[in-house]
Motif scaffolding. Structure first.
Motif, PDB file in Angstrom:
ATOM      1  N   ARG A 341     -52.523  61.353 -76.371  1.00  0.00           N
ATOM      2  CA  ARG A 341     -53.669  60.538 -75.979  1.00  0.00           C
ATOM      3  C   ARG A 341     -53.240  59.470 -74.980  1.00  0.00           C
ATOM      4  O   ARG A 341     -53.961  59.184 -74.013  1.00  0.00           O
ATOM      5  CB  ARG A 341     -54.308  59.888 -77.211  1.00  0.00           C
ATOM      6  CG  ARG A 341     -55.034  60.855 -78.119  1.00  0.00           C
ATOM      7  CD  ARG A 341     -55.980  60.127 -79.068  1.00  0.00           C
ATOM      8  NE  ARG A 341     -55.282  59.218 -79.974  1.00  0.00           N
ATOM      9  CZ  ARG A 341     -54.792  59.561 -81.155  1.00  0.00           C
ATOM     10  NH1 ARG A 341     -54.892  60.818 -81.575  1.00  0.00           N
ATOM     11  NH2 ARG A 341     -54.188  58.669 -81.922  1.00  0.00           N
ATOM     12  N   ARG A 342     -52.066  58.849 -75.215  1.00  0.00           N
ATOM     13  CA  ARG A 342     -51.563  57.858 -74.248  1.00  0.00           C
ATOM     14  C   ARG A 342     -51.433  58.469 -72.859  1.00  0.00           C
ATOM     15  O   ARG A 342     -51.828  57.866 -71.861  1.00  0.00           O
ATOM     16  CB  ARG A 342     -50.187  57.343 -74.699  1.00  0.00           C
ATOM     17  CG  ARG A 342     -50.193  56.399 -75.853  1.00  0.00           C
ATOM     18  CD  ARG A 342     -48.879  55.638 -75.965  1.00  0.00           C
ATOM     19  NE  ARG A 342     -47.745  56.493 -76.253  1.00  0.00           N
ATOM     20  CZ  ARG A 342     -47.229  56.702 -77.462  1.00  0.00           C
ATOM     21  NH1 ARG A 342     -47.785  56.123 -78.519  1.00  0.00           N
ATOM     22  NH2 ARG A 342     -46.173  57.469 -77.627  1.00  0.00           N
ATOM     23  N   LEU A 343     -50.835  59.647 -72.796  1.00  0.00           N
ATOM     24  CA  LEU A 343     -50.612  60.298 -71.506  1.00  0.00           C
ATOM     25  C   LEU A 343     -51.936  60.599 -70.809  1.00  0.00           C
ATOM     26  O   LEU A 343     -52.083  60.347 -69.602  1.00  0.00           O
ATOM     27  CB  LEU A 343     -49.826  61.591 -71.703  1.00  0.00           C
ATOM     28  CG  LEU A 343     -49.491  62.372 -70.431  1.00  0.00           C
ATOM     29  CD1 LEU A 343     -48.579  61.552 -69.519  1.00  0.00           C
ATOM     30  CD2 LEU A 343     -48.840  63.714 -70.773  1.00  0.00           C
ATOM     31  N   THR A 344     -52.900  61.125 -71.559  1.00  0.00           N
ATOM     32  CA  THR A 344     -54.196  61.447 -70.968  1.00  0.00           C
ATOM     33  C   THR A 344     -54.880  60.197 -70.420  1.00  0.00           C
ATOM     34  O   THR A 344     -55.381  60.185 -69.284  1.00  0.00           O
ATOM     35  CB  THR A 344     -55.102  62.124 -72.005  1.00  0.00           C
ATOM     36  OG1 THR A 344     -54.506  63.357 -72.421  1.00  0.00           O
ATOM     37  CG2 THR A 344     -56.480  62.407 -71.430  1.00  0.00           C
ATOM     38  N   LEU A 345     -54.902  59.141 -71.210  1.00  0.00           N
ATOM     39  CA  LEU A 345     -55.547  57.908 -70.773  1.00  0.00           C
ATOM     40  C   LEU A 345     -54.831  57.303 -69.568  1.00  0.00           C
ATOM     41  O   LEU A 345     -55.475  56.835 -68.619  1.00  0.00           O
ATOM     42  CB  LEU A 345     -55.573  56.897 -71.921  1.00  0.00           C
ATOM     43  CG  LEU A 345     -56.477  57.241 -73.113  1.00  0.00           C
ATOM     44  CD1 LEU A 345     -56.224  56.278 -74.273  1.00  0.00           C
ATOM     45  CD2 LEU A 345     -57.943  57.215 -72.694  1.00  0.00           C
ATOM     46  N   ARG A 371     -44.743  59.714 -67.475  1.00  0.00           N
ATOM     47  CA  ARG A 371     -44.533  60.493 -68.700  1.00  0.00           C
ATOM     48  C   ARG A 371     -43.514  59.835 -69.618  1.00  0.00           C
ATOM     49  O   ARG A 371     -43.727  59.732 -70.833  1.00  0.00           O
ATOM     50  CB  ARG A 371     -44.070  61.912 -68.336  1.00  0.00           C
ATOM     51  CG  ARG A 371     -45.164  62.791 -67.742  1.00  0.00           C
ATOM     52  CD  ARG A 371     -44.706  64.236 -67.672  1.00  0.00           C
ATOM     53  NE  ARG A 371     -43.571  64.401 -66.767  1.00  0.00           N
ATOM     54  CZ  ARG A 371     -43.686  64.700 -65.476  1.00  0.00           C
ATOM     55  NH1 ARG A 371     -44.894  64.841 -64.948  1.00  0.00           N
ATOM     56  NH2 ARG A 371     -42.619  64.864 -64.735  1.00  0.00           N
ATOM     57  N   ARG A 372     -42.400  59.389 -69.051  1.00  0.00           N
ATOM     58  CA  ARG A 372     -41.362  58.778 -69.875  1.00  0.00           C
ATOM     59  C   ARG A 372     -41.857  57.497 -70.540  1.00  0.00           C
ATOM     60  O   ARG A 372     -41.561  57.230 -71.713  1.00  0.00           O
ATOM     61  CB  ARG A 372     -40.123  58.494 -69.020  1.00  0.00           C
ATOM     62  CG  ARG A 372     -39.339  59.757 -68.635  1.00  0.00           C
ATOM     63  CD  ARG A 372     -38.213  59.437 -67.668  1.00  0.00           C
ATOM     64  NE  ARG A 372     -37.463  60.620 -67.295  1.00  0.00           N
ATOM     65  CZ  ARG A 372     -36.356  61.039 -67.902  1.00  0.00           C
ATOM     66  NH1 ARG A 372     -35.865  60.353 -68.930  1.00  0.00           N
ATOM     67  NH2 ARG A 372     -35.730  62.133 -67.515  1.00  0.00           N
ATOM     68  N   ALA A 373     -42.608  56.697 -69.784  1.00  0.00           N
ATOM     69  CA  ALA A 373     -43.110  55.440 -70.355  1.00  0.00           C
ATOM     70  C   ALA A 373     -44.112  55.695 -71.473  1.00  0.00           C
ATOM     71  O   ALA A 373     -44.170  54.945 -72.458  1.00  0.00           O
ATOM     72  CB  ALA A 373     -43.735  54.590 -69.258  1.00  0.00           C
ATOM     73  N   MET A 374     -44.912  56.752 -71.354  1.00  0.00           N
ATOM     74  CA  MET A 374     -45.909  57.050 -72.376  1.00  0.00           C
ATOM     75  C   MET A 374     -45.337  57.802 -73.572  1.00  0.00           C
ATOM     76  O   MET A 374     -45.907  57.758 -74.659  1.00  0.00           O
ATOM     77  CB  MET A 374     -47.071  57.844 -71.763  1.00  0.00           C
ATOM     78  CG  MET A 374     -47.906  57.045 -70.761  1.00  0.00           C
ATOM     79  SD  MET A 374     -48.733  55.597 -71.492  1.00  0.00           S
ATOM     80  CE  MET A 374     -47.524  54.292 -71.206  1.00  0.00           C
ATOM     81  N   TRP A 375     -44.213  58.472 -73.392  1.00  0.00           N
ATOM     82  CA  TRP A 375     -43.596  59.166 -74.527  1.00  0.00           C
ATOM     83  C   TRP A 375     -42.894  58.170 -75.463  1.00  0.00           C
ATOM     84  O   TRP A 375     -43.005  58.273 -76.682  1.00  0.00           O
ATOM     85  CB  TRP A 375     -42.626  60.219 -74.026  1.00  0.00           C
ATOM     86  CG  TRP A 375     -41.962  61.006 -75.128  1.00  0.00           C
ATOM     87  CD1 TRP A 375     -40.653  60.972 -75.504  1.00  0.00           C
ATOM     88  CD2 TRP A 375     -42.597  61.957 -75.995  1.00  0.00           C
ATOM     89  NE1 TRP A 375     -40.434  61.826 -76.554  1.00  0.00           N
ATOM     90  CE2 TRP A 375     -41.606  62.456 -76.879  1.00  0.00           C
ATOM     91  CE3 TRP A 375     -43.905  62.435 -76.111  1.00  0.00           C
ATOM     92  CZ2 TRP A 375     -41.880  63.401 -77.855  1.00  0.00           C
ATOM     93  CZ3 TRP A 375     -44.189  63.384 -77.094  1.00  0.00           C
ATOM     94  CH2 TRP A 375     -43.185  63.857 -77.941  1.00  0.00           C
ATOM     95  N   THR A 376     -42.195  57.231 -74.871  1.00  0.00           N
ATOM     96  CA  THR A 376     -41.493  56.223 -75.685  1.00  0.00           C
ATOM     97  C   THR A 376     -41.804  54.823 -75.158  1.00  0.00           C
ATOM     98  O   THR A 376     -40.964  54.172 -74.544  1.00  0.00           O
ATOM     99  CB  THR A 376     -39.971  56.467 -75.667  1.00  0.00           C
ATOM    100  OG1 THR A 376     -39.534  56.555 -74.300  1.00  0.00           O
ATOM    101  CG2 THR A 376     -39.608  57.732 -76.406  1.00  0.00           C
ATOM    102  N   LEU A 411     -51.039  51.213 -67.979  1.00  0.00           N
ATOM    103  CA  LEU A 411     -50.251  51.870 -69.021  1.00  0.00           C
ATOM    104  C   LEU A 411     -50.297  51.082 -70.330  1.00  0.00           C
ATOM    105  O   LEU A 411     -50.317  51.667 -71.427  1.00  0.00           O
ATOM    106  CB  LEU A 411     -48.804  52.038 -68.555  1.00  0.00           C
ATOM    107  CG  LEU A 411     -48.484  53.334 -67.784  1.00  0.00           C
ATOM    108  CD1 LEU A 411     -49.372  53.507 -66.571  1.00  0.00           C
ATOM    109  CD2 LEU A 411     -47.023  53.357 -67.343  1.00  0.00           C
ATOM    110  N   THR A 412     -50.347  49.775 -70.223  1.00  0.00           N
ATOM    111  CA  THR A 412     -50.476  48.940 -71.425  1.00  0.00           C
ATOM    112  C   THR A 412     -51.782  49.241 -72.149  1.00  0.00           C
ATOM    113  O   THR A 412     -51.808  49.417 -73.382  1.00  0.00           O
ATOM    114  CB  THR A 412     -50.412  47.448 -71.040  1.00  0.00           C
ATOM    115  OG1 THR A 412     -49.161  47.177 -70.406  1.00  0.00           O
ATOM    116  CG2 THR A 412     -50.565  46.570 -72.273  1.00  0.00           C
ATOM    117  N   ASP A 413     -52.868  49.315 -71.386  1.00  0.00           N
ATOM    118  CA  ASP A 413     -54.167  49.630 -71.992  1.00  0.00           C
ATOM    119  C   ASP A 413     -54.153  51.019 -72.618  1.00  0.00           C
ATOM    120  O   ASP A 413     -54.749  51.232 -73.693  1.00  0.00           O
ATOM    121  CB  ASP A 413     -55.274  49.558 -70.933  1.00  0.00           C
ATOM    122  CG  ASP A 413     -55.592  48.127 -70.522  1.00  0.00           C
ATOM    123  OD1 ASP A 413     -55.183  47.197 -71.245  1.00  0.00           O
ATOM    124  OD2 ASP A 413     -56.239  47.944 -69.467  1.00  0.00           O
ATOM    125  N   ALA A 414     -53.497  51.976 -71.967  1.00  0.00           N
ATOM    126  CA  ALA A 414     -53.448  53.336 -72.507  1.00  0.00           C
ATOM    127  C   ALA A 414     -52.746  53.353 -73.862  1.00  0.00           C
ATOM    128  O   ALA A 414     -53.185  54.034 -74.798  1.00  0.00           O
ATOM    129  CB  ALA A 414     -52.733  54.267 -71.525  1.00  0.00           C
TER     130      ALA A 414
END
Length: 422
Positions: A341-345, A371-376, A411-414
């Motif tokens: 969900r993070r990645l999609t947003l 991708r890396r930031a949203m995975w971890t 990215l913070t909001d996601a």
């Protein structure tokens, strides 16, 4: 080497019935090739006496040679004209290094040519990349020919982009093609720079160009895994055969300075890895395993295959090696639904902002960084601390300041919204 002239040459707003743009020609005629140390001293003096930035391009023999070396360097500066330098015959490049010290270089698609120029000791003090400027400005096509026609109103010759530039002597038609690559780079740079200022993207461009000055071509790990058609090979021993054949081909290609596919094609490696023939006759009888390289080095191929067949189990390569990066996005939903969900947003927000700012999303933020930031992401969910953490992550990856300022809040909001969605 500017390799993308073959894009469609018509700008997006050009009427279909408009008169064709005039053909770009050399205003001062074709200069001779400088291929002696004495000639380089003269060329360097002329370039140093010129004014303003220097348009630079390099021609390599991609598809013919193993090395990435420059076989021709083209330069143009106001007041000095065009110079064609053959570095192969020279014992030193120092006069040119000295002449270019402190000048602004203009390159098109700088990452293509910077490594081979760096190998010659040539490093830019200041850089302007016309392709990257075109991307930041939202041009739908950023090949040199397209930009020259759209921005300056000239069409460019399209021949010889795939020529073997290690050929000697170089034909005049090739040299003219190469010289035209720098004929109007200064004018193109000036026009694009004005546009960047007009739309408020000049600071972005400066950060991007400064970052490019330190560009180094990435070193590929397990490059053999990029063998075309390898997905058809079954079993770890078959993979070992691909690896051993690829490695032997690479060794031979490097020794001969020939592009590997001219020794044997990937299709031959895959065919041999599927059948695992153990003698020369069986090997050469395989479909696709033919040509001078196949027969000339048949003993080497058989030896590589025998090594793969007799290899211990714990020496065999695995199908999917462990990576320090996140899994493929398609697997995220199963492995970590919240991360998916993070990645999609995050993607939706970055894509929307890129469209609003009229530039490609990948130039707004490198997809791998996203991708890396949203995975971890950082573990904290305090908005301020989370934003700081994401800024630190993106900075560590190498994102530029302008990219971080625009995308870190998204990215913070996601991260925050993904955690609360069902």
């Amino acid at each position: 080497m500017i390799e993308d002239r073959t894009e469609a040459e018509t700008g997006p707003d050009t009427p279909e019935d408009a008169a064709p743009a005039p053909l770009l020609t050399l205003r001062d005629g074709l200069p001779p090739v400088t291929d002696t140390d004495e000639g380089l001293v003269k060329a360097a003096a002329a370039i140093a006496a010129g004014t303003g930035p220097v348009g630079i391009d390099a021609e390599r023999a991609s598809g013919y040679r193993y090395s990435n070396r420059a076989y021709l360097i083209q330069l143009r500066r106001e007041g000095s004209g065009i110079w064609l330098i053959d570095p192969i015959e020279l014992t030193t490049m120092q006069p040119l290094v000295d002449a270019l010290e402190g000048t602004e270089w203009i390159l098109h698609a700088a990452t293509q040519d910077l490594p081979c120029l760096s190998d010659l000791g040539l490093h830019p003090s200041v850089l302007f990349d016309t392709e990257l400027a075109g991307r930041l400005l939202g041009y739908p096509r950023v090949g040199l020919g397209t930009l020259v026609e759209t921005v300056l109103g000239f069409t460019m010759l399209k021949e010889h982009s795939a020529a073997d530039w290690s050929t000697r002597p170089l034909p005049d038609a090739w040299l003219e093609y190469a010289a035209l690559d720098v004929e109007v780079l200064v004018e193109l740079r000036d026009a694009l720079a004005d546009e960047l200022v007009a739309v408020g993207k000049d600071a972005w461009a400066r950060q991007e160009f400064d970052w490019l000055r330190g560009f180094e071509a990435p070193v590929r790990t397990d490059a053999w895994r990029r063998t075309s058609g390898m997905h058809r090979v079954r079993g770890r021993r078959g993979l070992a055969a691909v690896r051993e054949l690829w490695t032997e081909r690479d060794r031979i290609a490097q020794q001969r300075d020939v592009t590997p596919s001219r020794i044997i094609p990937d299709a031959a490696i895959v065919a041999a890895a599927q059948d695992l023939p153990q003698d020369k006759a069986a090997l050469l009888g395989l479909k696709g395993f033919h040509g001078r390289g196949a027969e000339r080095y048949a003993t080497s191929w058989v030896k590589a295959l025998n090594h793969a067949v007799t290899m211990e189990e714990d020496e065999l390569p695995v199908r999917s090696p462990r990576s320090d990066g996140p899994p493929p996005p398609r697997a995220w939903a199963d492995k970590d639904p919240t991360a998916a969900r993070r990645l999609t947003l995050a993607r939706e927000s970055v894509n929307a902002l890129a469209e609003a700012r009229n530039l490609p999303a990948e130039n707004l933020l490198t997809p791998d960084f996203l991708r890396r930031a949203m995975w971890t992401p950082p573990k904290t969910r305090d908005p301020g601390a989370l934003l700081d953490g994401i800024i630190e992550i993106l900075s560590g990856f190498g994102a530029r300041g302008w990219q971080i300022a625009l995308t870190a809040p998204l990215l913070t909001d996601a991260v925050l919204h993904a955690d609360i969605e069902p």
